[in-house]
Design an enzyme around this catalytic site. Sequence first.
Site, PDB file in Angstrom:
ATOM      1  N   LYS A   1     -36.184 -58.928 -63.024  1.00  0.00           N
ATOM      2  CA  LYS A   1     -36.992 -60.084 -63.730  1.00  0.00           C
ATOM      3  C   LYS A   1     -37.498 -60.776 -62.155  1.00  0.00           C
ATOM      4  CE  LYS A   1     -36.815 -64.237 -66.421  1.00  0.00           C
ATOM      5  NZ  LYS A   1     -35.936 -64.797 -67.381  1.00  0.00           N
TER       6      LYS A   1
ATOM      7  N   LYS B   1     -40.119 -57.254 -65.909  1.00  0.00           N
ATOM      8  CA  LYS B   1     -40.783 -58.357 -66.302  1.00  0.00           C
ATOM      9  C   LYS B   1     -41.229 -59.238 -65.116  1.00  0.00           C
ATOM     10  CE  LYS B   1     -39.712 -62.556 -68.865  1.00  0.00           C
ATOM     11  NZ  LYS B   1     -38.765 -63.375 -69.426  1.00  0.00           N
TER      12      LYS B   1
HETATM   13  C1  PBG Z   1     -35.424 -67.650 -69.772  1.00  0.00           C
HETATM   14  C2  PBG Z   1     -36.506 -66.732 -70.131  1.00  0.00           C
HETATM   15  C3  PBG Z   1     -37.867 -66.861 -69.730  1.00  0.00           C
HETATM   16  C4  PBG Z   1     -38.579 -66.008 -70.203  1.00  0.00           C
HETATM   17  C5  PBG Z   1     -37.777 -65.222 -71.050  1.00  0.00           C
HETATM   18  N1  PBG Z   1     -36.729 -65.651 -71.080  1.00  0.00           N
HETATM   19  C6  PBG Z   1     -38.387 -67.819 -68.749  1.00  0.00           C
HETATM   20  C7  PBG Z   1     -37.847 -68.183 -67.346  1.00  0.00           C
HETATM   21  O1  PBG Z   1     -37.312 -67.288 -66.715  1.00  0.00           O
HETATM   22  O2  PBG Z   1     -38.196 -69.238 -67.070  1.00  0.00           O
HETATM   23  C8  PBG Z   1     -40.374 -65.906 -70.246  1.00  0.00           C
HETATM   24  C9  PBG Z   1     -41.031 -65.332 -71.324  1.00  0.00           C
HETATM   25  C10 PBG Z   1     -42.475 -65.716 -71.191  1.00  0.00           C
HETATM   26  O3  PBG Z   1     -43.075 -66.253 -70.149  1.00  0.00           O
HETATM   27  O4  PBG Z   1     -43.100 -64.964 -72.126  1.00  0.00           O
HETATM   28  N2  PBG Z   1     -34.240 -67.106 -69.646  1.00  0.00           N
END
Ligand code: PBG
Length: 333
Positions: free
Chosen positions: A201, A256
């Site tokens: 991520k 992601k």
């Molecule tokens: C947080 C989380 C995020 C997303 C999913 N889980 C945001 C982040 O890491 O700040 C993002 C999903 C999206 O932008 O659609 N644990």
Amino acid sequence: MKILGKFPSTRLRRVRNSDWVRRLISENNLSANDLILPIFLTEGKNKKEKIKTMPGIYRYSLDKLSSILDEAEKFKIPMIALFPNTSNHKRDHNGSEALNENNLICRAIKLIKKKYNKFGIMTDVALDPYTSHGHDGLLHKGKILNDETVKILVKQSLLQAQMGCDVIAPSDMMDGRIGKIRKALDKNNFKNVQILSYAAKYASNFYGPFRNAISASNNLGPNKKKSYQMDYNNNNEALKEVSMDIKEGADIILIKPGMPYLDVLNKIKNTFNYPTFSYQVSGEYSMLMKSIEEGYFKKEDIIIETLSCFKRAGADAILTYFALEAAKILRQK
Ligand code: PBG
């Protein structure tokens, strides 16, 4: 690459000439089976709130959930992913609401499990919906603590498993959490609860609209989430992240964001040949939606193209805010 053909005996256009042959030749076929629908939850009653940064997406109070869940069932979406918008007064420095067995996500899992059995439920494991600072982990003197955070994530996972969630999805990017969560789940007789690890991520600007959706604080500090989420310059590092999570017991790994990171997805799928999902995140959704609204893209066409590209790159499934829309379009085709 070996040369496979030579003009004019080979004419690649021959197999592009009509719809029927294009369908036969097609290397990938997107279907509703590939789609995971994220759903935002909110406290209160009779609420279906617009999200300013995500046109067409809503936060649902629990009593209003059936409108979207019935559709998910009808269009055979295999899994939903739940994200809570915690009330502000329940957020604190250590995200303690994450471990409240009566919190929004716990109530949602119980309720949905009682009424629906056709799709799986996936829940996020991370502290950002619960911390006043908006970080995914414990913040101490400007630093995010790893091992201390993992201890809480293990408890959060066990709680969600107890409530009946099918797939635990740690999205926090702490080191070593998959192994610890797997061990705790097994020890507590949740052997069949799956772990979908957000393995690679990246620290991405594309999450901006999501943070508004769950009202996460924007006071992340100058380094934002860069001390735990990956640097977008790196690709080989993603291989390490994924290989560790697989060894620690992840059933499914996720890359992601989605579209701008398909190279990473492709490399991971080709290297590990493991169940690999991707996430067309909020920023990607909102970019597309804005352009659709302006009339720059035809909605049906652009949705199916972008999701098909995930398949081509190697995704086994895709989390997307377009999941329902896409399933409807695919049914009509
Ligand atoms: C947080 C989380 C995020 C997303 C999913 N889980 C945001 C982040 O890491 O700040 C993002 C999903 C999206 O932008 O659609 N644990």
